[in-house]
Motif scaffolding. Structure first.
Motif, PDB file in Angstrom:
ATOM      1  N   ALA A 203       0.803  -1.220   0.000  1.00 64.03           N
ATOM      2  CA  ALA A 203       0.000   0.000   0.000  1.00 64.03           C
ATOM      3  C   ALA A 203       0.837   1.273   0.000  1.00 64.03           C
ATOM      4  O   ALA A 203       0.268   2.382   0.031  1.00 64.03           O
ATOM      5  N   GLN A 204       2.178   1.157  -0.061  1.00 65.13           N
ATOM      6  CA  GLN A 204       3.022   2.340   0.082  1.00 65.13           C
ATOM      7  C   GLN A 204       2.738   3.383  -1.008  1.00 65.13           C
ATOM      8  O   GLN A 204       2.588   4.576  -0.721  1.00 65.13           O
ATOM      9  N   ASN A 205       2.658   2.938  -2.256  1.00 63.75           N
ATOM     10  CA  ASN A 205       2.398   3.884  -3.344  1.00 63.75           C
ATOM     11  C   ASN A 205       1.024   4.524  -3.215  1.00 63.75           C
ATOM     12  O   ASN A 205       0.831   5.689  -3.594  1.00 63.75           O
ATOM     13  N   ALA A 206       0.056   3.774  -2.705  1.00 64.73           N
ATOM     14  CA  ALA A 206      -1.288   4.326  -2.513  1.00 64.73           C
ATOM     15  C   ALA A 206      -1.275   5.392  -1.422  1.00 64.73           C
ATOM     16  O   ALA A 206      -1.894   6.453  -1.563  1.00 64.73           O
ATOM     17  N   ILE A 207      -0.534   5.130  -0.333  1.00 65.61           N
ATOM     18  CA  ILE A 207      -0.448   6.092   0.767  1.00 65.61           C
ATOM     19  C   ILE A 207       0.214   7.379   0.298  1.00 65.61           C
ATOM     20  O   ILE A 207      -0.227   8.489   0.632  1.00 65.61           O
ATOM     21  N   GLU A 208       1.270   7.241  -0.528  1.00 64.54           N
ATOM     22  CA  GLU A 208       2.014   8.408  -0.995  1.00 64.54           C
ATOM     23  C   GLU A 208       1.434   9.016  -2.271  1.00 64.54           C
ATOM     24  O   GLU A 208       1.926  10.027  -2.753  1.00 64.54           O
ATOM     25  N   GLY A 209       0.389   8.382  -2.821  1.00 57.97           N
ATOM     26  CA  GLY A 209      -0.230   8.917  -4.038  1.00 57.97           C
ATOM     27  C   GLY A 209       0.597   8.706  -5.290  1.00 57.97           C
ATOM     28  O   GLY A 209       0.387   9.375  -6.302  1.00 57.97           O
ATOM     29  N   LYS A 308     -12.197 -12.609  -4.360  1.00 58.78           N
ATOM     30  CA  LYS A 308     -11.511 -13.128  -3.171  1.00 58.78           C
ATOM     31  C   LYS A 308     -10.000 -13.094  -3.328  1.00 58.78           C
ATOM     32  O   LYS A 308      -9.274 -12.978  -2.334  1.00 58.78           O
ATOM     33  N   GLY A 309      -9.518 -13.190  -4.571  1.00 55.76           N
ATOM     34  CA  GLY A 309      -8.080 -13.234  -4.785  1.00 55.76           C
ATOM     35  C   GLY A 309      -7.328 -12.003  -4.332  1.00 55.76           C
ATOM     36  O   GLY A 309      -6.121 -12.049  -4.108  1.00 55.76           O
ATOM     37  N   VAL A 310      -8.010 -10.859  -4.185  1.00 60.37           N
ATOM     38  CA  VAL A 310      -7.316  -9.609  -3.829  1.00 60.37           C
ATOM     39  C   VAL A 310      -7.344  -9.341  -2.330  1.00 60.37           C
ATOM     40  O   VAL A 310      -6.659  -8.435  -1.858  1.00 60.37           O
ATOM     41  N   ARG A 311      -8.115 -10.111  -1.590  1.00 55.80           N
ATOM     42  CA  ARG A 311      -8.400  -9.722  -0.207  1.00 55.80           C
ATOM     43  C   ARG A 311      -7.231  -9.908   0.748  1.00 55.80           C
ATOM     44  O   ARG A 311      -7.224  -9.344   1.839  1.00 55.80           O
ATOM     45  N   ALA A 312      -6.248 -10.705   0.342  1.00 56.51           N
ATOM     46  CA  ALA A 312      -5.084 -10.908   1.215  1.00 56.51           C
ATOM     47  C   ALA A 312      -3.993  -9.870   0.961  1.00 56.51           C
ATOM     48  O   ALA A 312      -3.014  -9.819   1.710  1.00 56.51           O
ATOM     49  N   TRP A 313      -4.148  -9.041  -0.042  1.00 53.02           N
ATOM     50  CA  TRP A 313      -3.104  -8.084  -0.403  1.00 53.02           C
ATOM     51  C   TRP A 313      -3.189  -6.828   0.462  1.00 53.02           C
ATOM     52  O   TRP A 313      -4.285  -6.309   0.720  1.00 53.02           O
ATOM     53  N   PRO A 314      -2.037  -6.295   0.897  1.00 50.21           N
ATOM     54  CA  PRO A 314      -2.034  -5.098   1.750  1.00 50.21           C
ATOM     55  C   PRO A 314      -2.736  -3.903   1.110  1.00 50.21           C
ATOM     56  O   PRO A 314      -3.420  -3.141   1.795  1.00 50.21           O
ATOM     57  N   VAL A 315      -2.601  -3.727  -0.206  1.00 47.35           N
ATOM     58  CA  VAL A 315      -3.223  -2.568  -0.853  1.00 47.35           C
ATOM     59  C   VAL A 315      -4.745  -2.669  -0.787  1.00 47.35           C
ATOM     60  O   VAL A 315      -5.444  -1.639  -0.669  1.00 47.35           O
ATOM     61  N   TYR A 316      -5.275  -3.884  -0.830  1.00 48.96           N
ATOM     62  CA  TYR A 316      -6.732  -4.046  -0.693  1.00 48.96           C
ATOM     63  C   TYR A 316      -7.165  -3.704   0.724  1.00 48.96           C
ATOM     64  O   TYR A 316      -8.172  -3.008   0.922  1.00 48.96           O
TER      65      TYR A 316
END
Length: 466
Positions: A203-209, A308-316
């Motif tokens: 999620a780092q890129n999402a947090i930093e935009g 369901k495949g995305v739910r374990a990913w931090p960005v999700y």
């Protein structure tokens, strides 16, 4: 490729007969035509209509003719090509010529794959030819078509014989191919590990935009997966060619599927953040929390229903938290819009959030989101609840002040030397009620701190009146 599917011949036959009969009927029409004293020359119209009918008849017959000739040509050329390939030099006679071996194996594979189709193809083509003959059209390749079945039988015999002859060479080549496939499998394993390590699942890129960086990384790995997929297809072709067990390359399929899911997830991240950021400039007085909350809940449902495949990913999980936080903040913003909020309550809010702001004309939605209200939901609700209770106390206190500041008291002055108080029934009844209200206020504890001097003053005044 045996060409397009055979059309429904009955429908074509009906159409061709229809336009043929139309052409015949039009040709037999009498011209010119006499109507009483008027003679009409309909010959130009008759010629045009006959021409139209002929054109439509030819459209259908030419389509069938072209389709039939394409099918005959495809079958004849395929049979002749395999006959030439399998009837020429055998790889056994030139064992060092790997290209010849591969070509022979290709011919054997093609014969194997085409056997079922070739058994079914000849009769439909003959039916097409019969339809054309019925309508006086002779297609190309009738002789070649009749020669094709025995030639195909010869091709099958040659393929079987050649396969037996080249079996030792095939076994040697299979060992080489197996080594190449094993090396490719190791390369694929390393790629998949790198893919899961380097792709933007975090999620780092999402947090930093930094959305562009995520898309660039996904594009890079998409192009690399295309190249690896191409190599995998080449190896599958070799496995099919040499009758080897087919490799399914499940890890590569997983990477491709995850890449598609990841791209869709990042599209969701950009969309949601874009919607939330579009609310930032809404001024305090213009915030429609009901509309925003409806949108936030719709988004929350969409995020919840992602694969369901995305739910374990931090960005999700980050996206899920962002939407959940917004769904928590909006009801709090709605509560803060209450008429009971005073400057002292906004000061309390700054104290709780440990942030300062100026609630002026430019105060907007972003100023509230910067406070991270979702982290102080209970405190904010408590401040709003306090403002409501204080407003009720303030309203009651104002009512008591207004009543007793203007309460009339009558006197009996029949004895000038000693005026007496008049009837006090209503006054005493009101006094008892307001005294109870004041006692209730004094028991409110911290909720009367903002007006405690006034409460104490009027409690004393009512006691004095009593």
């Amino acid at each position: 490729d045996i060409g397009r599917p055979i059309p429904k011949l009955e429908e074509f036959d009906k159409k061709i007969d229809f336009f043929f009969q139309m052409k015949h009927d039009l040709s037999n029409l009498k011209t010119p035509v006499d109507i009483h004293w008027l003679r009409i020359n309909v010959q130009p119209v008759k010629i045009a209509l006959v021409s139209f009918a002929r054109q439509w008849e030819e459209k259908f017959t030419m389509f069938i003719q072209k389709h039939t000739e394409e099918r005959i040509r495809a079958v004849v050329e395929f049979v002749q090509a395999k006959l030439d390939g399998l009837g020429g030099t055998s790889p056994v006679d030139d064992p060092e010529n790997s290209r010849l071996l591969y070509q022979t194996m290709t011919d054997i594979r093609d014969v194997k794959l085409a056997t079922t189709a070739m058994r079914k193809i000849f009769q439909p083509i003959r039916d097409l030819c019969q339809l054309l003959k019925k309508h006086h059209v002779t297609p190309w390749g009738l002789v070649e078509l009749e020669q094709a079945p025995p030639k195909w039988d010869e091709v099958g015999r040659l393929a079987f014989a050649e396969k037996e002859k080249i079996l030792p060479l095939q076994s040697q080549e299979v060992l080489k191919i197996r080594n190449q496939i094993d090396s490719f499998a190791e390369e694929l394993r390393e790629f998949c590990q790198e893919f899961r390590r380097e792709c933007p699942f975090g999620a780092q890129n999402a947090i930093e935009g930094k959305y562009d960086q995520s898309y660039e990384k996904m594009n890079e790995y998409y192009l690399r997966t295309l190249k690896i997929r191409e190599k995998a297809n080449d190896f599958n072709d070799l496995e099919l060619l040499f009758d080897m067990q087919m490799s399914n390359y499940r890890e590569l399929k997983d990477c491709v599927e995850e890449l598609v899911l990841l791209k869709n997830l990042w599209d969701g991240v950009v969309l949601v953040k874009g919607i939330f950021e579009s609310w930032d400039d809404i001024l305090w007085d213009k915030i429609d929390t009901e509309s925003l909350l409806t949108t936030a809940r719709d988004i929350q449902n969409q995020v919840k229903n992602m694969p369901k495949g995305v739910r374990a990913w931090p960005v999700y999980r980050w996206l899920q938290d962002e939407v959940k936080n917004m769904a928590t903040v909006l009801p709090l913003v709605n509560d803060l819009h209450g008429e009971t909020m005073r400057d002292r309550h906004w000061t309390q809010l700054m104290t709780v959030t440990k942030k300062t702001f100026e609630k002026g004309p430019e105060f907007c939605f972003k100023d509230l989101t910067d406070l991270q209200l979702h982290e102080f939901a209970e405190d904010v609700s408590e401040i709003v609840d306090q403002s409501v209770k204080e407003a009720k106390i303030e309203k009651k206190l104002t009512a008591i002040k207004n009543v007793w500041s203007k309460m009339p008291v009558s006197f009996d002055c029949s004895n000038p030397d000693c005026p007496l108080l008049g009837e006090l029934g209503e006054v005493i009844e009101r006094l008892d009620g307001d005294s109870l209200e004041m006692m209730g206020m004094t028991s409110q504890g911290r909720f009367i701190e903002f007006c405690k001097p006034v409460v104490d003053e009027w409690s004393g005044k009512l006691r004095a009146i009593d």
